[in-house]
Design an enzyme around this catalytic site. Structure first.
Site: not given
Ligand SMILES: Cc1ncc(C[n+]2csc(CCOP(=O)(O)OP(=O)(O)O)c2C)c(N)n1
Ligand SMILES: Cc1ncc(C[n+]2csc(CCOP(=O)(O)OP(=O)(O)O)c2C)c(N)n1
Ligand SMILES: [Mg+2]
Ligand SMILES: [Mg+2]
Lengths: 325, 313, 325, 313
Positions: C29, C60, C83, C85-86, C129
């Site tokens: 990502e 993932e 992370f 954690d994922f 995290h």
């Molecule tokens: C399972 C998981 N994968 C990756 C992340 C890292 N991460 C945090 S926010 C995010 C983007 C999320 O995008 P969206 O669902 O569009 O929400 P927005 O942040 O735009 O509100 C990512 C990839 C995470 N927190 N959890």
């Protein structure tokens, strides 16, 4: 005392507790109309209805997650994973959510969720249906962990699990379901964090739990009969909390310790017990602690291979003889 | 609602300030620009309705009625925080307002909300009186397994659930077109036969009306609604985001359509509210947040020994 | 020698190996156009194109599963978890699939997959995290596990990871990225299974890895300066395979052992090292092994709480003083 | 294809027999009644195309060309087995026929096949020449997270992937209507904007034609196809299944439409094949399987020390 199978004992616990507490709801695959692949929930949908015994799609992350939401909103869900191996498709909901919500929220919520699953090898099911995961649940914090070895313990511990407000991982073993044993009548609960001396002895202490405990007893019998060695066998019953007092008390008598479990060796319960003994009773040890545990390998389907990966009673006997040499 | 949007905005602006002053630890994910979805949705719900949201959920929580003092104290990791400083920015939880947690795992809050909705359904409230659950998530979350499994069960069991997708066009730094093959995110609901609507998420009235309708459906036992609310986050994904994935022009353009501005125009045009009155509401919110910052700053930090508390029930 | 940050060292390893081997493909990502949230993959999409540096949706389980399929069909994927954690949302693809396919198929396939992830606390990111998962990867069999503590190790170990045909879990630490250190020029690889004595000493042996290793060195410095105690500090570098020889050799000199890691105590690497020392060198021990590890609690956001849960250098000093008393 | 279907059927019938004689360990999940999807699909593919399937994948593997001796030896956990006895019934793997594994985890094979498809796409074969990947899964698998994530990426990246859902109306003991809210499983593909078709999976010609079309699309770079093939498993979910969830009448009725019978009728009616000729093909398959059973029975069991082999590459 009447004899029940492990399955019957579990079913009684569920049924009695569901009568006592209307908030208990069962969820899982094929647990309702079919009565569960291992028959544990047989007859419960007839008794409590489909609202309280819910057949789910094959969506473990989904329904365990839902169970977390239910637990925070007044229900007392019991989510069944048909095989422990499937914990890996819902691992986030277990360890990042259920296990952490209470602490992470500063105690604002509680998650009275019980996850039931059967684990272990011995049936030739192969690498994806034979794992044991108590180590993961013991290492990652936030859940209590029970692994009963007898029908009586199964019933008493499950009843306790259903009366506490913390998330509990309740671990059954696929090869225990058909075992039989005496189960007391009435409302008998067994507390978490209290190990049980399943056999008394004086020469060495064997610590185990779940199905491996039966192997330990078998080995103790052989040690007595064939080698005149008297082994004390302790059943941990729960690994979180872990009852070290019972182990240390026994060690003060035997001064020798063997730990045996079916799950993989590295970073397993054996290592943890050894470490804690080292911290709490190092000078009671007359010899290094012996570990007899699953190899660090996938669990193969073929019997000769599976029995090599998973420690048999004979391996415990060998370990004990080495320890006493 | 206008005032509440301001409260959200002021809260988050204060947080950005505090973050730069290193008073806030961890990462900070502002929802500035997305206040209309938060406030419009929560004002359409009952106080006892359930909710889950995400690391970007501060506005939603404030909209649902979280105590901003306790929320700000949590940002500063103080003992008086909503989670005693343990959770921080991403884990606000407050059952008294139905908040079952923000979440730092993308998608994870969706099944949890579905479970709360099942709980509500099991309560057997009189028709139309059932509690509902709402879950806020982003456009990126629709690609997570947990989301999918919850969608399926929500529709299968006709749960009183509102799935509010805040489509802000980016998942972290990844634009929408790189994360799913749909022209319209709401089309994802088709794969579950679920009722779905797409709305302008910066139009607070549209959000309010849509969530009212969805909650009526839900309370009537007609099942879940998927809402795609088009919005835009005016700040980076988190404070410190270099924002190389979008142009300054794009953000500037979006600023023209931001929800507080639009709500203000509406109030002036259709309801005869004066600019001064609006400014007074904004000032009131700002004062409320200033007080919250003061409260938080003056609150004590937790003592190390508190790690052993709130572990077991 | 030139100095690089840990991030730069990792990036060099990726870049050099991608030049060497056209089958290496990165997936994750925000790793492409953005260059990674922690900047490790910065510039690589420009150099190798979007086909070899693939930005993925937040899926993932999906993309790690795809990486497994790619690895079996001639590619050499490097899947990045933003992370650690994922890992819990893709746990099945990691442990039931990637880790088992080779053994389970009787060697019919190999899975040359590298998963990279950063882990650990110290930044106040909170419970979801900040976890460290090396224990899970060490307990569940099938993957090799590297946890470099320095830029040079990071580069050398990553290069090794990308040249072996087994699945590797490559664990970085979020608070190491900005650390600096000398990194040799040229194609220097570091073998798996070879611990490194990062500081020599005579009074006790401290075993650690990853960021905690820096804490161990800090503690060793304090022990020397303030207490005149000479600590030998061993960096495990990989926990699978685990190099016991280096530890035992050191123990033969110091006869005292302290193990320290950031991850939770129970069933952790500390317990495992202790168990193996018990098996291999019990009689070298002059005192019980001391463990200084993360508490069995979620990792809180507030600094005083986080620093209580995660062991600080001062805790290592205390542990060493206790051990030498 | 008729002969191959028989080979599958004979193989599985032999397995059931061996299972009852306790020669086979673990669980056994026959695909008897589903042979047309397996054979029709695999005959439409190239030998070097990739494939993943499930615990119920024996027919698919045999259709793809697995050595039945080695397969049977694996069932009996012998050293000569396709996985040296290590995998057993649920983990047949043979890269020489493109088989990247059956799988004992519902849904898990879908992303793995998608990865193989990505690999094929990266090979940059001339137009129309790309390898494709096919993945077999059941109607229950569409509710797993891994399936969902793979669907999304397959469509997003237009992977040369064929998603073959064998809809046999039940997931273990759970009927379709209890596991998803769709009238038509193929509708799930709508949520990804993916091309989907629903066919009679017991009509081997329909299966063949559909997979041919899907593979052409895939090889031409037009992306994945979701195929819902309606079929029925004539045996229980596994040997030992009490089958309380369906009536004997339902099964008897389904028997009338089973694929081998139907293919036989077709061959007789449209291609003038005689009953004797069909019987000869069946007998030939049976003889092949008898030989496989003999081979397997006479093969040596693995030695315990073999656990240490095939661990690291
Ligand atoms: C399972 C998981 N994968 C990756 C992340 C890292 N991460 C945090 S926010 C995010 C983007 C999320 O995008 P969206 O669902 O569009 O929400 P927005 O942040 O735009 O509100 C990512 C990839 C995470 N927190 N959890
Ligand atoms: C993740 C996971 N959950 C549950 C199971 C147990 N299980 C094995 S087969 C099966 C039913 C699958 O149904 P379907 O996808 O329709 O395939 P079929 O068996 O009908 O071919 C279940 C629930 C599993 N193997 N994996
Ligand atoms: Mg977004
Ligand atoms: Mg099915």
């Amino acid at each position: 005392m009447r004899e029940l199978t492990y399955t019957q004992a579990l079913r009684e616990a569920l049924s009695e507790e569901m009568e006592r507490d209307g908030k208990i709801v069962l969820m899982g695959e094929d647990i309702g109309h079919y009565g569960g692949v291992f028959r544990v929930t047989e007859g419960l949908i007839e008794k409590f209805g489909p609202k309280r015994v819910k057949d789910t799609p094959i969506s473990e992350a989904g329904f365990v997650g839902m169970a977390v939401g239910m637990a925070m909103t007044g229900q007392r869900p019991v989510a069944e994973l048909m095989f422990m191996d499937f914990a890996l498709v819902c691992a986030d909901q277990i360890w990042n959510q259920a296990a952490k919500l209470r602490s992470m929220s500063g105690g604002r919520v509680k998650v009275p969720l019980v996850i039931r699953a059967q684990q272990g090898g011995g049936r030739g099911n192969g690498a994806q249906h034979s794992e044991s995961f108590e180590t993961l649940f013991t290492h990652l914090p936030g859940m209590k962990v029970a692994l009963p070895s007898t029908p009586a313990d199964a019933k008493g511990l499950l009843k306790s699990a259903l009366r506490q407000d913390d998330p509990v991982m309740f671990i059954e073993h696929k090869l225990l379901y058909n075992t039989k044993g005496p189960v007391p009548d009435g409302d008998v609960t067994i507390p978490f964090g209290k190990a049980d001396v399943k056999r008394e002895g004086t020469d060495l202490t064997i610590v185990s739990y779940s199905r491996q405990l039966l192997f330990a007893l078998e080995a103790a019998e052989t040690l007595q009969k064939e080698h005149g060695i008297s082994a004390e066998v302790i059943d941990l019953r729960t690994t979180v909390p872990m009852d070290m007092d019972t182990i240390v008390t026994s060690l003060k008598k035997t001064h020798k310790l063997l730990v045996t479990h079916e799950s993989h060796s590295s970073c397993g319960i054996g290592a943890e017990v050894a470490m804690r003994v080292m911290e709490q009773a190092f000078y009671e040890l007359d010899a290094p602690i012996v570990r007899v545990a699953g190899l660090d390998l996938p669990i193969h389907s073929a019997r000769p291979l599976e029995e090599k990966v998973l420690p048999q009673p004979s391996a415990i006997v060998e370990g004990a003889l080495k320890l006493l040499k | 609602m206008y005032e509440r949007m301001h409260l959200c905005r002021s809260f988050e602006q204060a947080c950005i300030q505090l973050y730069m002053e290193k008073e806030i630890r961890g990462s900070l994910h502002p929802s500035i620009g997305q206040e209309a979805t938060a406030v419009g949705a929560c004002f359409a719900l009952r106080p006892d309705d359930y909710m889950t949201c995400t690391y970007r959920g501060h506005s939603a929580c404030i909209a649902k009625g979280i105590d901003v003092n306790a929320a700000m104290a949590e940002m500063l990791n103080k003992r008086t925080g909503i989670s005693k400083g343990k959770g921080g920015s991403m884990h606000w939880t407050d059952p008294t307002i139905g908040l079952l947690g923000e979440n730092a795992i993308v998608g994870a809050g969706v099944p949890i909300a579905a479970g709360a909705a099942l709980s509500a359904q099991m309560d057997d409230a009189p028709p139309g009186k059932s509690k509902v659950a709402i879950t806020f998530f982003g456009d990126g979350a629709i690609n997570q397994g947990a989301f999918h499994e919850a969608m399926n069960m929500a529709q299968l069991w006709k749960l009183p659930l509102i799935l509010l997708c805040e489509n802000n066009l980016y998942a972290e730094m990844t634009p929408l077109a790189d994360s799913n093959p749909l022209a319209t995110v709401a089309d994802r609901a088709k794969g579950y036969n679920m009722h779905a609507v797409k709305i302008d998420g910066n139009d607070i009235v549209a959000v309010y009306d849509t969530v009212c309708a969805a909650s009526e459906r839900a309370r009537a036992g007609e099942g879940p609604t998927f809402i795609e609310a088009m919005t835009y986050r005016l700040t980076g994904h988190m404070v410190g985001d270099a924002e190389t994935y979008r142009t300054k022009e794009e953000v500037a353009e979006a600023r023209k359509h931001e929800p507080i501005l639009r709500a203000g125009e509406l109030l002036k045009r259709d309801y005869g509210v004066s600019t001064d009155e609006l400014a007074a509401l904004a000032a009131k919110s700002q004062a409320r947040i200033d007080a919250a910052v003061k409260f938080a700053k003056e609150s004590p930090a937790p003592d190390p020994s508190e790690v052993y508390e709130d572990v077991w029930a």
